[in-house]
Design a protein around this motif. Structure first.
Motif, PDB file in Angstrom:
ATOM      1  N   ASP A  96      55.977  19.809  55.665  1.00 20.19           N
ATOM      2  CA  ASP A  96      55.689  20.478  56.667  1.00 20.19           C
ATOM      3  C   ASP A  96      54.773  21.728  56.286  1.00 20.19           C
ATOM      4  OD1 ASP A  96      56.944  18.730  58.424  1.00 20.19           O
ATOM      5  OD2 ASP A  96      58.588  19.854  58.964  1.00 20.19           O
ATOM      6  N   PHE A  97      55.327  22.360  55.366  1.00 21.31           N
ATOM      7  CA  PHE A  97      54.730  23.584  54.587  1.00 21.31           C
ATOM      8  C   PHE A  97      53.293  22.903  54.350  1.00 21.31           C
ATOM      9  CE2 PHE A  97      53.399  25.646  50.718  1.00 21.31           C
ATOM     10  CZ  PHE A  97      53.051  27.061  51.279  1.00 21.31           C
ATOM     11  N   VAL A  98      52.953  21.868  53.528  1.00 17.49           N
ATOM     12  CA  VAL A  98      51.610  21.663  53.106  1.00 17.49           C
ATOM     13  C   VAL A  98      50.686  21.258  54.169  1.00 17.49           C
ATOM     14  CG1 VAL A  98      50.434  19.805  51.748  1.00 17.49           C
ATOM     15  CG2 VAL A  98      52.444  21.015  50.661  1.00 17.49           C
ATOM     16  N   SER A  99      51.549  20.559  55.224  1.00 15.55           N
ATOM     17  CA  SER A  99      50.735  20.257  56.502  1.00 15.55           C
ATOM     18  C   SER A  99      50.023  21.389  57.151  1.00 15.55           C
ATOM     19  CB  SER A  99      51.464  19.068  57.241  1.00 15.55           C
ATOM     20  OG  SER A  99      50.685  18.731  58.431  1.00 15.55           O
ATOM     21  N   LYS A 100      51.137  22.517  57.405  1.00 16.27           N
ATOM     22  CA  LYS A 100      50.608  23.683  58.144  1.00 16.27           C
ATOM     23  C   LYS A 100      49.546  24.449  57.448  1.00 16.27           C
ATOM     24  CE  LYS A 100      51.940  25.393  61.251  1.00 16.27           C
ATOM     25  NZ  LYS A 100      51.234  25.415  62.661  1.00 16.27           N
ATOM     26  N   ALA A 101      49.572  24.390  56.100  1.00 17.24           N
ATOM     27  CA  ALA A 101      48.812  25.136  55.039  1.00 17.24           C
ATOM     28  C   ALA A 101      47.374  24.421  55.091  1.00 17.24           C
ATOM     29  CB  ALA A 101      49.456  25.413  53.692  1.00 17.24           C
ATOM     30  N   LYS A 102      47.375  23.175  54.790  1.00 16.05           N
ATOM     31  CA  LYS A 102      46.163  22.579  54.841  1.00 16.05           C
ATOM     32  C   LYS A 102      45.167  22.466  56.337  1.00 16.05           C
ATOM     33  CE  LYS A 102      46.881  18.219  56.950  1.00 16.05           C
ATOM     34  NZ  LYS A 102      45.918  17.623  57.708  1.00 16.05           N
ATOM     35  N   ASP A 103      45.932  22.734  57.437  1.00 19.77           N
ATOM     36  CA  ASP A 103      45.321  22.721  58.458  1.00 19.77           C
ATOM     37  C   ASP A 103      44.738  24.307  58.597  1.00 19.77           C
ATOM     38  OD1 ASP A 103      46.001  20.549  59.328  1.00 19.77           O
ATOM     39  OD2 ASP A 103      47.885  20.831  60.542  1.00 19.77           O
TER      40      ASP A 103
END
Length: 254
Positions: A96-103
């Motif tokens: 979830d962290f990586v998903s939010k950060a990449k967005d």
């Protein structure tokens, strides 16, 4: 008080897990999150990255990062010119962290919240570079058959390495000495680099060419990965278990 995307990102970054605190922040996120948000035990991410960048050109490549944790190598691969990274991580907080950060960053990262299946995943795809950092020694714990004996697990680790031989051009492999992270369960009798190197050479001889082996050395308090030599092949307990783990860069023969 309004909750911002940055607040959500920080909250996800601070979530605890078995493997939380394993990676420092990538450069792209240091403007969004202060490193003092949480205490980290560095696994020499920057030093490993420096070694990779001296050996591999990421420009225009598709990369698979297995067990990507909080995404240090995923984000840095994009920064190094990779056109896409497939990030695979079983921990939902990390993914979830990586998903939010990449967005937020607008990075081309395909986030997959799952444990990689070394028998069926990627069957109809081909990747330029696979990053397999410190995953396979957890076989029988974080993934795979928990009923396996150590001898069976070692054979399955060989199978896991060779699974990628027709699916990628380059694989970066690093593994630990302790089975499932248990310090009382050494995978190799004496816990030496020589034993691990012999294991990887034996496992890969038919399907891979070992392009290079990076070994951490310490000089004046600084760690740097250097090519395998007669001097650094020795185990140095003063460096701790992690800095005795070689990094193998494998080139597929397929």
């Amino acid at each position: 008080m309004n909750i911002t995307e940055k607040d959500i990102l920080v909250d996800l970054y601070q979530k605890n897990s078995k493997h939380s605190g394993y990676q420092i922040l990538p450069k792209a996120l240091k403007t969004l999150i202060h490193e003092d948000v949480k205490q980290f035990i560095s696994r020499f991410e920057q030093e490993r990255l420096d070694w990779l960048l001296s050996q591999i050109d990421f420009s225009g490549k598709r990369v698979l990062d297995i067990g990507g944790n909080t995404g240090f190598f995923t984000f840095e691969a994009i920064e190094a010119g990779a056109k896409e990274v497939i990030y695979v991580e079983g921990n939902p907080n990390h993914s979830d962290f990586v998903s939010k950060a990449k967005d937020i960053l607008g990075f081309n990262i395909d986030v997959r919240n799952k444990y990689f299946d070394f028998y069926s995943d990627l069957k109809n795809d081909r990747i330029d570079i696979v990053l397999l950092f410190n995953v396979i020694h957890h076989l029988g714990d974080d993934f795979g058959d928990q009923g396996s004996s150590k001898e069976e697990a070692l054979e399955k680790m060989k199978e896991a390495i060779n699974y990628f031989s027709d699916k990628t051009n380059i694989m970066v492999l690093q593994m630990g000495f302790c089975w499932k992270g248990d310090r009382n369960e050494l995978l190799f009798k004496n816990g030496t680099k020589s034993e691990m190197i012999d294991f990887v050479k034996s496992a890969t001889i038919e399907k891979w060419e070992i392009q290079s082996i990076g070994i951490p050395e310490e000089k004046d308090g600084k760690t740097e990965y250097r090519e395998l030599s007669l001097q650094n092949i020795e185990r140095f307990d003063s460096l701790g278990e992690f800095r005795n783990r070689p990094i193998f860069i494998l080139k597929s023969k397929g």
